[in-house]
Write a protein that holds these residues in place. Structure first.
Motif, short mmCIF file in Angstrom:
data_model
loop_
_atom_site.label_atom_id
_atom_site.label_comp_id
_atom_site.label_asym_id
_atom_site.label_seq_id
_atom_site.Cartn_x
_atom_site.Cartn_y
_atom_site.Cartn_z
N THR A 161 -3.50 -6.68 3.52
CA THR A 161 -4.15 -5.48 4.05
C THR A 161 -3.21 -4.30 4.00
O THR A 161 -1.98 -4.47 4.09
CB THR A 161 -4.61 -5.69 5.51
OG1 THR A 161 -5.27 -4.50 5.98
CG2 THR A 161 -3.43 -5.98 6.42
N VAL A 162 -3.77 -3.10 3.84
CA VAL A 162 -2.96 -1.88 3.90
C VAL A 162 -3.09 -1.23 5.28
O VAL A 162 -2.51 -0.16 5.51
CB VAL A 162 -3.39 -0.88 2.81
CG1 VAL A 162 -3.13 -1.46 1.43
CG2 VAL A 162 -4.85 -0.47 2.97
N LYS A 179 -0.73 -5.63 9.93
CA LYS A 179 0.29 -6.19 9.05
C LYS A 179 1.23 -7.16 9.78
O LYS A 179 1.58 -8.21 9.24
CB LYS A 179 1.10 -5.06 8.39
CG LYS A 179 0.34 -4.33 7.30
CD LYS A 179 1.20 -3.28 6.63
CE LYS A 179 0.46 -2.60 5.49
NZ LYS A 179 1.27 -1.57 4.82
N GLY A 216 0.79 -1.21 0.00
CA GLY A 216 0.00 0.00 0.00
C GLY A 216 0.83 1.27 0.00
O GLY A 216 0.28 2.37 -0.12
N ASN A 217 2.15 1.13 0.14
CA ASN A 217 3.03 2.29 0.18
C ASN A 217 4.08 2.31 -0.92
O ASN A 217 4.42 3.37 -1.43
CB ASN A 217 3.75 2.34 1.54
CG ASN A 217 2.82 2.59 2.70
OD1 ASN A 217 2.10 3.57 2.72
ND2 ASN A 217 2.83 1.69 3.68
#
Length: 310
Positions: free
Chosen positions: A283-284, A289, A104-105
């Motif tokens: 998952t973000v 995490k 997600g990053n």
């Protein structure tokens, strides 16, 4: 005590206010542009242009024209960013969202960044707190700082769980023994990087509550492991060292560490590694995490138990 998410602290330029009195960088290059209300006029700040020249073309230009460069990697991974560069001495890289935090990053995970940067003669760090982060930035040599999205204290010296008396000794050591700080029980030796300290402490407490095992806990901020006497004394009890690090498997880092022990005539030490399960991440949301990647306290406790039983 104040806690900081160092990735956000760097991403939006907030760290500049703490660096300004001891800044030796001729240019500070951000991969992504940010807007800030802070006074950053004292710094020579550049932003990489995403629409024109390539990453390597722009960075090589800065490296050729400035003697001391600070690069902040946001979305790119270290290998892709450095593959086309001609690095010189006094290049500092801060890599945001490393390891478990990547999803997600970043556009791609850093699979093998620790040994990759060590092979390029960089010092590789995971800061233990904001004070340590600024101190590392203030030194003048090639260095690479790995930041995930954990919250870290402003100054660990004032963290109530650490009964550290001598601040000079604490700041001078890149590998710190927690044997005398209520987190250790004189059995197996476990070494973790600072980004995983909270999970390791939780693992130790879980194992103690269930009477599974106990271990001496050590933390490292410089990932080029220094073989201090207190670590070597601990290893003499069982000749087993378990290293917990946010890196992929397989990688070159484990070979590098084993060769370092061998060069110091400690080739009899069995070295086992615990790594995240990156393929489990879906998952973000940062708070889930570590659990998903099997690097929360319970997962680490179970993995250590399996190693010891094996």
């Amino acid at each position: 005590m104040s806690f900081y998410n160092l990735s956000s602290y760097v991403k939006y330029g907030l760290f500049l206010q703490d660096l300004k009195d001891n800044n030796h960088y001729d240019v500070i290059v951000f991969e992504r542009q940010f807007h800030s209300d802070l006074d950053i006029s004292k710094f020579n700040i550049k932003f990489l242009d995403q629409d024109t020249d390539s990453f390597s073309t722009q960075m090589n230009s800065y490296l050729n024209n400035y003697s001391n460069v600070l690069l902040i990697l946001d979305e790119s991974n270290s290998h892709d960013a450095l593959s086309g560069l001609q690095p010189k001495w006094n290049l500092t890289i801060i890599n945001l969202h490393v390891g478990i935090s990547w999803l997600g990053n970043k556009n791609k995970i850093d699979w093998n960044d620790i040994s990759y940067l060590l092979s390029l003669w960089f010092e590789v760090y995971e800061p233990r707190d904001m004070h340590n982060f600024i101190k590392i930035l203030s030194t003048e040599w090639n260095k690479y700082l790995r930041l995930n999205d954990n919250d870290l204290p402003q100054n660990l010296m004032y963290f109530e769980d650490f009964a550290i008396v001598d601040q000079k000794i604490f700041e001078a050591k890149s590998l710190l023994s927690l044997v005398n700080n209520w987190f250790s029980w004189f059995d197996w030796a476990v070494l973790v990087s600072w980004s995983l300290l909270a999970s390791a402490i939780q693992a130790l407490r879980i194992s103690s509550e269930h009477n599974w095992y106990s271990f001496d806990l050590f933390c490292m901020s410089n990932l080029d492991i220094e073989l201090h006497d207190d670590l070597l004394e601990s290893l003499k009890k069982h000749w087993l060292l378990i290293i917990v690090v946010d890196q992929s498997y397989p990688n070159w880092y484990q070979d590098y560490v084993k060769s370092k022990f061998k060069s110091k005539w400690y080739e009899s030490v069995r070295i086992k590694f615990i790594y995240p399960e990156y393929d489990k991440l879906n998952t973000v949301m940062e708070e889930y995490k570590f659990e998903q990647a099997w690097m929360d306290g319970l997962s680490i406790a179970n993995k250590i138990q399996n190693i010891i039983k094996g």
